[in-house]
Design a protein around this motif. Structure first.
Motif, PDB file in Angstrom:
ATOM      1  N   LEU A 144      41.583  30.967  53.419  1.00  0.00           N
ATOM      2  CA  LEU A 144      41.025  32.251  53.018  1.00  0.00           C
ATOM      3  C   LEU A 144      40.926  33.200  54.198  1.00  0.00           C
ATOM      4  O   LEU A 144      40.647  34.367  54.041  1.00  0.00           O
TER       5      LEU A 144
ATOM      6  N   HIS B 260      47.528  39.255  44.115  1.00  0.00           N
ATOM      7  CA  HIS B 260      47.782  39.756  45.463  1.00  0.00           C
ATOM      8  C   HIS B 260      48.499  38.647  46.223  1.00  0.00           C
ATOM      9  O   HIS B 260      48.735  37.578  45.665  1.00  0.00           O
TER      10      HIS B 260
ATOM     11  N   ASP C 186      46.220  31.790  49.653  1.00  0.00           N
ATOM     12  CA  ASP C 186      45.619  30.907  48.650  1.00  0.00           C
ATOM     13  C   ASP C 186      45.986  31.299  47.218  1.00  0.00           C
ATOM     14  O   ASP C 186      45.468  30.714  46.259  1.00  0.00           O
ATOM     15  N   HIS C 187      46.890  32.266  47.081  1.00  0.00           N
ATOM     16  CA  HIS C 187      47.356  32.688  45.748  1.00  0.00           C
ATOM     17  C   HIS C 187      48.862  32.493  45.571  1.00  0.00           C
ATOM     18  O   HIS C 187      49.347  32.469  44.456  1.00  0.00           O
TER      19      HIS C 187
ATOM     20  N   ASP D 187      40.565  38.279  42.855  1.00  0.00           N
ATOM     21  CA  ASP D 187      39.534  38.088  43.878  1.00  0.00           C
ATOM     22  C   ASP D 187      38.488  39.198  43.851  1.00  0.00           C
ATOM     23  O   ASP D 187      38.025  39.643  44.901  1.00  0.00           O
TER      24      ASP D 187
ATOM     25  N   HIS E 219      38.241  32.604  42.208  1.00  0.00           N
ATOM     26  CA  HIS E 219      37.217  31.933  43.014  1.00  0.00           C
ATOM     27  C   HIS E 219      35.902  31.746  42.262  1.00  0.00           C
ATOM     28  O   HIS E 219      34.866  31.505  42.875  1.00  0.00           O
TER      29      HIS E 219
HETATM   30 ZN   LIG Z   1      41.688  34.383  47.247  1.00  0.00          ZN
END
Ligand SMILES: [Zn+2]
Length: 328
Positions: free
Chosen positions: A14, A147, A151-152, A254, A301
């Motif tokens: 992150l 985005h 982490d995506h 997010d 999240h």
């Molecule tokens: Zn994220």
């Protein structure tokens, strides 16, 4: 699920800070080094939104330093966690990571893909969850990216070979985020650790370059699926709204990173928000709208599976988890 202090210190997903160049090489090494540690158990959950099937996929969780919330206040944080019945660790923020897959009109659309395997032993479960849900990687025809943070986009590409892990998928991203991520001037102006995060994002989307569609948030990407502008976390950050029959769902990407604290304190941002004022304005607007309309939401999240409703609370907002959907 245990998370060691070492991971807490090293955790990079992150915050691009701890990623060393070349990012993919480091990932491969990390995967080897951590392979003896227990991975996240595959977890998925289905529900219907009208005739659209939505499957939440758990990627895992990571702990990040509380300093990543500017203006963090311990008394307020512990009070918020208590109100939300969430565990509270004064040393670190526990952040879950989810992805979602949509089946609609014969299409299979992944909304984000979790984090790259090997970044931490408690992350990288997206592919195992996809398989557990009975979806083959070559069934996924589209990846919609809220985005481009690591982490995506982590499930898109094999860090060892650089090959696409969703070989039939076309990628949809926002024009603004693509421009930001690939802008040479932006890259040159960033500190080394941010550049390393950008390196990772670039590597993960690279195999899809020829099969991409860049959109302006607001565009419909398929019948009943509409992208929604939510700028601030990144310049082109967007959600995806699903509408079918009388039901709706807003997958908000997010909008919130630390739900235990940010629902009650929606003015609290996150260190990675590119434009903190815009992110705060977006958060205020979307929380107000979803609380007023009673629309179901989901987020990358929010605690797995992340389906639920925003409610106004004495302090800020609260989150009410959606009931089990017996139709699936
Ligand atoms: Zn994220």
């Amino acid at each position: 699920m245990t998370v060691s202090r070492r991971i807490f210190m090293r955790g990079a997903v992150l915050a691009p800070a701890a990623l060393a160049a070349p990012a993919l090489l480091r990932l491969a090494h990390a995967a080897e080094a951590e392979s003896v540690r227990a991975p996240t158990t595959p977890q998925f959950q289905r529900r219907m939104v009208g005739k659209i099937e939505v499957i939440a996929l758990m990627d895992g969780m990571i702990q990040r330093p509380k300093e990543m919330i500017p203006g963090y206040d311990e008394a307020k944080a512990s009070a918020a966690a208590k109100l939300a019945h969430k565990p509270h660790d004064p040393a670190a923020i526990a952040i879950g990571i989810n992805g979602y897959v949509i089946r609609a009109g014969g299409r299979v659309i992944a909304v984000d893909t979790g984090s790259p395997a090997g970044l931490a032993p408690t992350l990288g479960g997206w592919h195992a969850a996809l398989a557990a849900a009975g979806i083959a990687t070559d069934e996924v025809d589209t990846v919609f990216l809220t985005h481009l943070h690591p982490d995506h986009v982590g499930g898109m590409t094999d860090p060892n070979s650089g090959a696409a892990r969703l070989p039939k998928a076309r990628m949809i991203a926002s024009e603004a985020d693509w421009a930001f991520t690939f802008d040479a001037g932006v890259y040159a102006s960033m500190p080394k650790e941010v550049q390393q995060g950008l390196d990772m994002s670039r590597a993960m989307v690279a195999p899809y370059e020829a099969e991409k569609t860049l959109i302006t948030p607001g565009d419909e990407i398929a019948p009943g699926l509409t992208s929604v502008a939510m700028p601030g976390h990144t310049p082109g950050h967007m959600g995806l709204r699903l509408d079918s029959g009388r039901e709706s769902l807003l997958i908000w990407g997010d909008l919130l990173i630390a739900p235990a604290y940010q629902f009650a304190n929606p003015d609290w941002g996150f260190a990675l928000d590119t434009d903190k004022a815009a992110a705060a304005a977006t958060r205020a607007r979307v929380l107000d709208i979803t609380a007023t309309d009673g629309m179901m939401v989901a987020g990358m999240h929010l605690d797995f599976p992340g389906f639920g409703y925003v409610e106004r609370a004495k302090q800020g907002y609260g989150f009410f988890a959606a009931p089990w959907d017996y139709r699936t």
